[in-house]
Scaffold this motif. Structure first.
Motif, PDB file in Angstrom:
ATOM      1  N   UNK A  68       1.085  -1.262  -0.149  1.00 50.86           N
ATOM      2  CA  UNK A  68      -0.264  -0.146  -0.081  1.00 50.86           C
ATOM      3  C   UNK A  68       0.784   1.314   0.042  1.00 50.86           C
ATOM      4  N   UNK A  69       0.667   2.189  -0.944  1.00 51.56           N
ATOM      5  CA  UNK A  69       1.475   3.410  -0.766  1.00 51.56           C
ATOM      6  C   UNK A  69       0.890   4.300  -0.313  1.00 51.56           C
ATOM      7  N   UNK A  70       0.349   5.763   0.505  1.00 53.70           N
ATOM      8  CA  UNK A  70      -0.456   6.259   0.510  1.00 53.70           C
ATOM      9  C   UNK A  70      -0.141   7.883  -0.409  1.00 53.70           C
ATOM     10  N   UNK A  71       0.712   8.061  -1.361  1.00 56.70           N
ATOM     11  CA  UNK A  71       0.387   8.927  -1.810  1.00 56.70           C
ATOM     12  C   UNK A  71      -0.307   8.693  -3.143  1.00 56.70           C
ATOM     13  N   UNK A  72      -0.747   7.000  -3.512  1.00 57.84           N
ATOM     14  CA  UNK A  72      -2.026   6.541  -4.355  1.00 57.84           C
ATOM     15  C   UNK A  72      -2.917   6.473  -4.193  1.00 57.84           C
ATOM     16  N   UNK A  73      -3.087   6.245  -2.809  1.00 59.08           N
ATOM     17  CA  UNK A  73      -4.084   6.030  -2.025  1.00 59.08           C
ATOM     18  C   UNK A  73      -4.830   7.409  -1.763  1.00 59.08           C
ATOM     19  N   UNK A  74      -3.902   8.374  -1.844  1.00 63.41           N
ATOM     20  CA  UNK A  74      -4.510   9.650  -1.773  1.00 63.41           C
ATOM     21  C   UNK A  74      -4.876  10.263  -3.353  1.00 63.41           C
ATOM     22  N   UNK A  75      -3.955  10.174  -4.175  1.00 61.93           N
ATOM     23  CA  UNK A  75      -4.615  10.414  -5.316  1.00 61.93           C
ATOM     24  C   UNK A  75      -6.152   9.545  -5.666  1.00 61.93           C
ATOM     25  N   UNK A  76      -6.078   8.408  -5.647  1.00 64.01           N
ATOM     26  CA  UNK A  76      -7.026   7.714  -5.792  1.00 64.01           C
ATOM     27  C   UNK A  76      -8.764   8.384  -4.726  1.00 64.01           C
ATOM     28  N   UNK A 112       5.717  19.880  -3.709  1.00 60.66           N
ATOM     29  CA  UNK A 112       4.688  21.167  -3.961  1.00 60.66           C
ATOM     30  C   UNK A 112       3.729  20.654  -4.373  1.00 60.66           C
ATOM     31  N   UNK A 113       3.415  19.589  -5.714  1.00 60.40           N
ATOM     32  CA  UNK A 113       2.194  19.035  -6.165  1.00 60.40           C
ATOM     33  C   UNK A 113       1.312  18.551  -5.319  1.00 60.40           C
ATOM     34  N   UNK A 114       2.038  17.238  -4.254  1.00 62.17           N
ATOM     35  CA  UNK A 114       0.894  16.945  -3.149  1.00 62.17           C
ATOM     36  C   UNK A 114       0.263  18.227  -2.552  1.00 62.17           C
ATOM     37  N   UNK A 115       1.499  19.161  -1.588  1.00 61.89           N
ATOM     38  CA  UNK A 115       0.964  20.481  -1.333  1.00 61.89           C
ATOM     39  C   UNK A 115      -0.107  20.398  -2.057  1.00 61.89           C
ATOM     40  N   UNK A 116      -0.192  21.561  -2.617  1.00 61.25           N
ATOM     41  CA  UNK A 116      -1.175  21.869  -3.735  1.00 61.25           C
ATOM     42  C   UNK A 116      -2.699  21.335  -3.686  1.00 61.25           C
ATOM     43  N   UNK A 117      -2.712  19.848  -4.069  1.00 63.20           N
ATOM     44  CA  UNK A 117      -3.814  18.907  -4.096  1.00 63.20           C
ATOM     45  C   UNK A 117      -4.422  18.582  -2.628  1.00 63.20           C
ATOM     46  N   UNK A 118      -3.436  18.707  -1.339  1.00 66.63           N
ATOM     47  CA  UNK A 118      -3.917  18.665  -0.535  1.00 66.63           C
ATOM     48  C   UNK A 118      -4.525  19.911  -0.062  1.00 66.63           C
ATOM     49  N   UNK A 119      -4.045  21.697   0.093  1.00 65.20           N
ATOM     50  CA  UNK A 119      -5.077  22.729  -0.552  1.00 65.20           C
ATOM     51  C   UNK A 119      -6.429  22.842  -1.504  1.00 65.20           C
ATOM     52  N   UNK A 120      -5.764  22.312  -2.183  1.00 65.61           N
ATOM     53  CA  UNK A 120      -7.044  22.123  -3.073  1.00 65.61           C
ATOM     54  C   UNK A 120      -8.435  21.060  -2.599  1.00 65.61           C
ATOM     55  N   UNK A 121      -7.954  20.146  -1.756  1.00 67.72           N
ATOM     56  CA  UNK A 121      -8.784  18.721  -0.740  1.00 67.72           C
ATOM     57  C   UNK A 121     -10.075  20.139   0.310  1.00 67.72           C
ATOM     58  N   UNK A 122      -9.215  20.613   0.520  1.00 64.53           N
ATOM     59  CA  UNK A 122      -9.606  21.547   2.415  1.00 64.53           C
ATOM     60  C   UNK A 122     -10.340  22.512   2.199  1.00 64.53           C
ATOM     61  N   UNK A 123      -9.968  23.372   0.790  1.00 68.25           N
ATOM     62  CA  UNK A 123     -10.861  24.319  -0.187  1.00 68.25           C
ATOM     63  C   UNK A 123     -11.790  23.919  -0.953  1.00 68.25           C
ATOM     64  N   UNK A 124     -12.186  22.819  -1.227  1.00 70.02           N
ATOM     65  CA  UNK A 124     -13.108  22.052  -1.783  1.00 70.02           C
ATOM     66  C   UNK A 124     -14.373  21.530  -0.782  1.00 70.02           C
ATOM     67  N   UNK A 125     -13.744  21.219   0.986  1.00 70.26           N
ATOM     68  CA  UNK A 125     -14.707  20.909   1.832  1.00 70.26           C
ATOM     69  C   UNK A 125     -14.917  21.729   2.451  1.00 70.26           C
ATOM     70  N   UNK A 126     -13.892  22.716   2.418  1.00 76.43           N
ATOM     71  CA  UNK A 126     -14.786  24.290   2.422  1.00 76.43           C
ATOM     72  C   UNK A 126     -16.030  24.675   1.683  1.00 76.43           C
ATOM     73  N   UNK A 127     -15.639  24.952   1.416  1.00 79.34           N
ATOM     74  CA  UNK A 127     -16.938  25.887   0.131  1.00 79.34           C
ATOM     75  C   UNK A 127     -17.943  24.813   0.442  1.00 79.34           C
ATOM     76  N   UNK A 128     -18.045  23.149   1.275  1.00 78.54           N
ATOM     77  CA  UNK A 128     -19.103  22.192   0.944  1.00 78.54           C
ATOM     78  C   UNK A 128     -19.799  22.521   1.991  1.00 78.54           C
ATOM     79  N   UNK A 129     -18.996  23.074   3.398  1.00 79.61           N
ATOM     80  CA  UNK A 129     -19.454  22.942   4.425  1.00 79.61           C
ATOM     81  C   UNK A 129     -20.132  24.426   4.284  1.00 79.61           C
ATOM     82  N   UNK A 159      -4.907  22.966  -3.533  1.00 77.20           N
ATOM     83  CA  UNK A 159      -3.816  22.097  -2.519  1.00 77.20           C
ATOM     84  C   UNK A 159      -3.594  20.608  -2.691  1.00 77.20           C
ATOM     85  N   UNK A 160      -3.414  19.793  -1.926  1.00 83.31           N
ATOM     86  CA  UNK A 160      -2.854  18.689  -1.437  1.00 83.31           C
ATOM     87  C   UNK A 160      -1.543  18.306  -1.563  1.00 83.31           C
ATOM     88  N   UNK A 161      -1.336  17.630  -1.101  1.00 86.22           N
ATOM     89  CA  UNK A 161      -0.160  17.061  -0.617  1.00 86.22           C
ATOM     90  C   UNK A 161      -0.740  15.206  -0.454  1.00 86.22           C
TER      91      UNK A 161
END
Length: 226
Positions: A17-25, A64-81, A224-226
């Motif tokens: 199990x690779x964490x960043x692959x799980x993250x992407x999925x 930086x790519x994964x940091x950006x994906x992390x932040x992107x996921x957070x922001x999408x969650x914020x907008x949904x909340x 973003x996201x990491x």
């Protein structure tokens, strides 16, 4: 894992199990009914910078790519909340975003508005003051016009409420709720202040020259996201 001569390889029979692959999925899963749960799982999976402590340039892009994906996921969650009027959850997520990117001005605005919608305009005004002071100290610049306008609107609303009297002020249950909420928000504010102090210390230690340049994260709707 097997070793032969100068090489090492994983066994094809081993469960891997690779964490960043799980993250992407998790981020790629777009079923609306479970989208929020997938985002939440992805955000919890992210534990910090990819390959932290390795300074080689080959890993900078992916970090930086994964940091950006992390932040992107957070922001999408914020907008949904926010869309669901879950203001306390939105506040918590905004704080998490700002711990990672303390100078993301658009996120300070989202946090101010969440406080405002909760009826805690004092917290919203304090958030603006905190950000303005940090921005002046780090970059010798002021917040953007839109942020100042939001602050002015909140100040006017607060003044109007103060003149008219806070609704429900005589309700003991409402008073207890406000006290508990104020205590919770105080803890959150201290968390972000400590995180911002740590960020500024890291910048100073690295000898980064940033004076005179507005941070790129301001009003950039970073996702973003990491």
């Amino acid at each position: 894992m097997t070793e032969a001569g100068q090489s090492v390889q994983f066994s094809g029979l081993a469960a891997l199990s690779i964490d960043f692959e799980n993250f992407d999925a998790l981020l790629a899963y777009r079923q609306e009914a479970t989208r929020m749960a997938s985002l939440r799982s992805a955000v919890e999976l992210y534990k910090g910078e990819l390959l932290a402590g390795i300074d080689d340039t080959w890993c900078t892009y992916h970090r930086e790519l994964y940091r950006t994906r992390y932040l992107s996921a957070l922001e999408e969650m914020i907008d949904r909340e926010v869309g669901a009027a879950h203001w306390l959850q939105a506040v918590d997520l905004c704080i998490r975003f700002l711990i990672e990117d303390p100078f993301a001005e658009h996120m300070h605005c989202k946090l101010m508005n969440a406080y405002r919608q909760m009826g805690n305009r004092v917290a919203a005004m304090r958030q603006f003051q905190l950000y303005r002071e940090r921005l002046e100290h780090a970059f010798e610049i002021a917040p953007m016009a839109e942020t100042i306008a939001l602050f002015a609107t909140i100040v006017r609303e607060h003044a109007a409420v103060a003149r008219g009297g806070e609704r429900g002020a005589r309700d003991p249950a409402a008073s207890t709720t406000r006290v508990r909420l104020s205590q919770a928000l105080g803890r959150i504010r201290r968390d972000i202040e400590r995180a911002t102090d740590a960020f500024e210390y890291s910048v100073a230690q690295a000898g980064t020259s940033v004076r005179g340049n507005r941070p790129s994260s301001q009003k950039s709707n970073t996702t973003s996201t990491s």
